[in-house]
Design an enzyme around this catalytic site. Sequence first.
Site, PDB file in Angstrom:
ATOM      1  N   CYS A  95      89.854 -79.493 -20.482  1.00 49.40           N
ATOM      2  CA  CYS A  95      88.662 -78.679 -20.754  1.00 49.40           C
ATOM      3  C   CYS A  95      87.955 -78.416 -19.434  1.00 49.40           C
ATOM      4  CB  CYS A  95      87.726 -79.407 -21.724  1.00 49.40           C
ATOM      5  SG  CYS A  95      86.146 -78.581 -21.993  1.00 49.40           S
TER       6      CYS A  95
ATOM      7  N   HIS B 103      62.117 -90.142 -31.855  1.00 50.87           N
ATOM      8  CA  HIS B 103      60.700 -89.824 -32.068  1.00 50.87           C
ATOM      9  C   HIS B 103      59.801 -91.018 -31.745  1.00 50.87           C
ATOM     10  CE1 HIS B 103      61.200 -85.894 -34.002  1.00 50.87           C
ATOM     11  NE2 HIS B 103      62.278 -86.394 -34.577  1.00 50.87           N
TER      12      HIS B 103
ATOM     13  N   ARG C  65      69.340 -82.627 -43.970  1.00 49.76           N
ATOM     14  CA  ARG C  65      68.587 -83.877 -43.995  1.00 49.76           C
ATOM     15  C   ARG C  65      68.664 -84.479 -45.399  1.00 49.76           C
ATOM     16  NH1 ARG C  65      65.741 -79.657 -41.739  1.00 49.76           N
ATOM     17  NH2 ARG C  65      64.873 -79.897 -39.648  1.00 49.76           N
TER      18      ARG C  65
ATOM     19  N   LYS D   4      59.111 -81.990 -38.777  1.00 47.56           N
ATOM     20  CA  LYS D   4      58.398 -82.109 -37.507  1.00 47.56           C
ATOM     21  C   LYS D   4      58.397 -80.802 -36.732  1.00 47.56           C
ATOM     22  CE  LYS D   4      59.143 -87.039 -37.100  1.00 47.56           C
ATOM     23  NZ  LYS D   4      59.559 -87.180 -38.495  1.00 47.56           N
TER      24      LYS D   4
END
Length: 575
Positions: A492, A140, A402, A341
């Site tokens: 993979c 951010h 969080r 946010k």
Amino acid sequence: MTANKQEILAAFSEGLKKFDLDSSAVSARIEDDGILTLEGSTKTWQTAVDIGHMAAKLPGVHNVVSDLTAPGAVPLKRKDSAPYRAMGVVDKADAVIIGGGVTGCAIARQLTQYRVNILLLEKEEDLCEGSSKANNGMVHSGYDSKPASLKARLNVRGNAQYTKWAQQLGFQFNRTGSFVCGFGEEDRAAIESLYDNGVTNGVPGIEIISGDRARELEPGLSDGVQFALWTPSAGYAEPYEVTLALAENAVDNGARFRLGCEAVDILTEDGRVQGVVTTQGVILCDCVINAAGLYADEIAEMAGDRFYSIHPRRGALVIFDKENKGKIHTFSGVAPNNYTKGGGPEETPEGTLLWGPSALEVPDKEDRDVDREDVEFILEKGMHLTKGIDPRSVITYFSGNRAATYSEDFVIQNSRKIKGFIHVAGIQSPGFASAPAIAELVESLYLGQNPNAPINTAFNPIRKPEPAFRDCTQEERDRLIAENPAYGRVICRCETVTEAEILRAVHGKIPARTMDAVKRRTRAGMGRCQSGFCGSRVLELLAREWKLDPSEVTLKGKGSEILVRPSRNTGRNAE
């Protein structure tokens, strides 16, 4: 303090009137240091959380300890430490870091600049198993954090350090910038407020631009966007890649790691740290750094210095197939609410579209469910912000929690009660962006108590990872296969991960012992089939390399075994 105890308690009682509560359901007491402790019960967990936020905003309140209960609430849990004390002393260190997420690993690396014995403890079987692995990896810019808060200061500083981190540690970091989009004049006030916040916080290059200009920068943006807040300093990295890079560089510089090692008590004597009781035995140390994420308040309680509560805020994320690569690069969101946010569409450094997260207060720190409402919310928001993306190309979704405090700010400080105990708590968004600056701040706190810590003159900040086979040229691939034929065996197919890469992860500096640990290091299982084809082959390699029975191989540690019984001829052979 700006208010005395009686004024704070009177204001709290007045604030309770807006909640539908019995007058005796909730009580509060205030300490001299401004810590408000709440007790009682509420009808819903959301009400308990709302009361905690109300209390934290009262003048004179420094932080909130909430012991409120509600249906589904999980109280603080303490294991009996006696059996583990009986194991005796198994290790010694100068500083013990509790928590193997991005914060703990960043601190470990930072402190290896000194010739001190650093030991990191992680209760799970691998690093990055908590909040770090479940965030969207956004670095951010810092426009959203409250001015003058610790979050605001560390976010902007940490963001600026990511380019250097990526260069030193060899992880991919894309400084894409970010948008907060306005679809009409009703959005302008909120976006202008975020702009003012960003200017105050020192966010570089922040501006409000037109919708047309935004689409020049990001053609995949919705035609309905009329204007946007643009912050060019925002970017993306893979959280698990950053965490592992930090840990490996810390190991190179002398740090040690104990995985599957849970702290169950903090040893103190005469007001200072003496050690940690763990599920592997007693570890003596002079300093404990509490970077335990969702469980930081419980570690603080063990030390006798709990002055905050962690209330988990769950966020779901949705991942799309790589067929959408390039349709949108830049994070695009709308104006957030008070405590998130808001999330939105983005493209990870690997080119995968990742949308979200959502935000829901949950009473259980281990609640990682994904509800239909979560997915619908994320998709509806993403489709509103973008164009040309088919929601049917979603390949998976997941969630994490969080580690929020009621003050909604980071708690990074020396304990005021126990010498040698450092709190690094409440590290939610923008914790990932702030990690470099958080590590610096913890370094200064540690040096404040250990001013004579000798410099590690051999410290090397550079980590040179092996190249991913999928990113190599054909010439480079041919050379790798000639040197090691295991590079010629693709395990993979979705992500082009070879056997050699998986073996390298299994025997790495932080060895991969679980299916998820292999996935985080190599991307095996992250593609369209989500381990449908490669899972069995990864399991076979783990069993072979660790000399395990296949039924002992786990997804992420004990209790998550992949195989439970033979699947062939069970009816014919059953007794």
